[in-house]
Design a protein around this motif. Sequence first.
Motif, PDB file in Angstrom:
ATOM      1  N   GLY A  49       0.900  -1.278  -0.075  1.00  0.00           N
ATOM      2  CA  GLY A  49      -0.104  -0.019   0.013  1.00  0.00           C
ATOM      3  C   GLY A  49       0.822   1.092  -0.038  1.00  0.00           C
ATOM      4  O   GLY A  49       2.214   1.348  -0.462  1.00  0.00           O
ATOM      5  N   SER A  50       0.458   2.148   0.309  1.00  0.00           N
ATOM      6  CA  SER A  50       1.063   3.526   0.218  1.00  0.00           C
ATOM      7  C   SER A  50       1.928   3.456   1.663  1.00  0.00           C
ATOM      8  O   SER A  50       1.683   2.798   2.659  1.00  0.00           O
ATOM      9  CB  SER A  50       0.347   4.921   0.402  1.00  0.00           C
ATOM     10  N   GLY A  51       3.077   4.093   1.601  1.00  0.00           N
ATOM     11  CA  GLY A  51       4.144   3.908   2.622  1.00  0.00           C
ATOM     12  C   GLY A  51       3.774   4.694   3.684  1.00  0.00           C
ATOM     13  O   GLY A  51       2.823   5.934   3.805  1.00  0.00           O
ATOM     14  N   ASN A  52       3.991   4.162   4.913  1.00  0.00           N
ATOM     15  CA  ASN A  52       3.872   4.891   6.225  1.00  0.00           C
ATOM     16  C   ASN A  52       4.924   6.042   6.592  1.00  0.00           C
ATOM     17  O   ASN A  52       5.672   6.404   5.509  1.00  0.00           O
ATOM     18  CB  ASN A  52       3.579   4.001   7.278  1.00  0.00           C
ATOM     19  N   PHE A  53       4.665   6.598   7.656  1.00  0.00           N
ATOM     20  CA  PHE A  53       5.689   7.692   7.870  1.00  0.00           C
ATOM     21  C   PHE A  53       6.998   7.295   7.988  1.00  0.00           C
ATOM     22  O   PHE A  53       7.925   8.129   7.180  1.00  0.00           O
ATOM     23  CB  PHE A  53       5.293   8.204   9.385  1.00  0.00           C
ATOM     24  N   LEU A  54       7.187   6.337   8.287  1.00  0.00           N
ATOM     25  CA  LEU A  54       8.860   5.804   8.437  1.00  0.00           C
ATOM     26  C   LEU A  54       9.288   5.783   7.071  1.00  0.00           C
ATOM     27  O   LEU A  54      10.404   5.831   6.669  1.00  0.00           O
ATOM     28  CB  LEU A  54       9.123   4.598   9.164  1.00  0.00           C
ATOM     29  N   THR A  55       8.368   4.933   6.125  1.00  0.00           N
ATOM     30  CA  THR A  55       9.135   4.773   4.908  1.00  0.00           C
ATOM     31  C   THR A  55       9.037   6.025   4.293  1.00  0.00           C
ATOM     32  O   THR A  55      10.188   6.499   3.431  1.00  0.00           O
ATOM     33  CB  THR A  55       7.990   3.987   4.282  1.00  0.00           C
ATOM     34  N   ARG A  56       8.224   7.081   4.419  1.00  0.00           N
ATOM     35  CA  ARG A  56       8.403   8.322   3.627  1.00  0.00           C
ATOM     36  C   ARG A  56       9.495   9.063   3.859  1.00  0.00           C
ATOM     37  O   ARG A  56      10.258   9.647   2.911  1.00  0.00           O
ATOM     38  CB  ARG A  56       6.999   8.977   3.554  1.00  0.00           C
ATOM     39  N   MET A  57       9.784   9.119   5.295  1.00  0.00           N
ATOM     40  CA  MET A  57      10.695   9.853   5.720  1.00  0.00           C
ATOM     41  C   MET A  57      12.307   9.151   5.467  1.00  0.00           C
ATOM     42  O   MET A  57      13.139  10.123   5.172  1.00  0.00           O
ATOM     43  CB  MET A  57      10.721   9.902   7.270  1.00  0.00           C
ATOM     44  N   THR A  58      12.343   7.971   5.455  1.00  0.00           N
ATOM     45  CA  THR A  58      13.580   7.409   4.990  1.00  0.00           C
ATOM     46  C   THR A  58      13.615   7.663   3.392  1.00  0.00           C
ATOM     47  O   THR A  58      14.967   7.862   3.134  1.00  0.00           O
ATOM     48  CB  THR A  58      13.448   5.751   4.951  1.00  0.00           C
ATOM     49  N   ALA A  59      12.712   7.610   2.652  1.00  0.00           N
ATOM     50  CA  ALA A  59      12.948   8.137   1.300  1.00  0.00           C
ATOM     51  C   ALA A  59      13.322   9.554   1.057  1.00  0.00           C
ATOM     52  O   ALA A  59      14.224   9.835   0.374  1.00  0.00           O
ATOM     53  CB  ALA A  59      11.706   7.931   0.413  1.00  0.00           C
ATOM     54  N   ILE A  60      12.834  10.594   1.951  1.00  0.00           N
ATOM     55  CA  ILE A  60      13.198  11.819   1.583  1.00  0.00           C
ATOM     56  C   ILE A  60      14.718  11.842   2.233  1.00  0.00           C
ATOM     57  O   ILE A  60      15.560  12.407   1.626  1.00  0.00           O
ATOM     58  CB  ILE A  60      12.213  12.618   2.776  1.00  0.00           C
ATOM     59  N   LEU A  61      15.050  11.212   3.467  1.00  0.00           N
ATOM     60  CA  LEU A  61      16.503  11.269   3.887  1.00  0.00           C
ATOM     61  C   LEU A  61      17.305  10.726   3.010  1.00  0.00           C
ATOM     62  O   LEU A  61      18.341  11.488   2.801  1.00  0.00           O
ATOM     63  CB  LEU A  61      16.615  10.700   5.293  1.00  0.00           C
ATOM     64  N   VAL A  62      16.917   9.712   2.421  1.00  0.00           N
ATOM     65  CA  VAL A  62      17.610   9.083   1.274  1.00  0.00           C
ATOM     66  C   VAL A  62      18.250  10.106   0.223  1.00  0.00           C
ATOM     67  O   VAL A  62      19.263   9.869  -0.469  1.00  0.00           O
ATOM     68  CB  VAL A  62      17.396   7.640   0.688  1.00  0.00           C
TER      69      VAL A  62
END
Length: 112
Positions: A49-62
């Motif tokens: 499904g759509s990523g949760n907060f941790l997944t989105r933040m990890t992608a932004i940090l990467v």
Amino acid sequence: MLYENLVLLVHVLLAIGVIGFVLIQRGKGAEAGASFGGGASQTVFGSGGSGNFLTRMTAILVAGFFVTSLALAYVAKQKADALSDINIPATELPIESDTVTTEQPASALPAE
């Protein structure tokens, strides 16, 4: 110089953030039944499904880490070009002379 230090500081902070967010997240097969085959096909191979907060933040940090990596590479290239523009000679090895001997005189050898 200030720009380089600022980018380097942000780069290190992003790296620490990525490590932290990755360690906090749970893997897809982290449920207890996943290792025993009970409904594991849905958790391992199912859609997330759509990523949760941790997944989105990890992608932004990467993404930020990637951008700062490119910025640091650009700064390093500019420094290397600046050094080559002022014609600094490469380090040279000392020339060995025939008059220099590396052998020790017989008096310096230990007695047997």
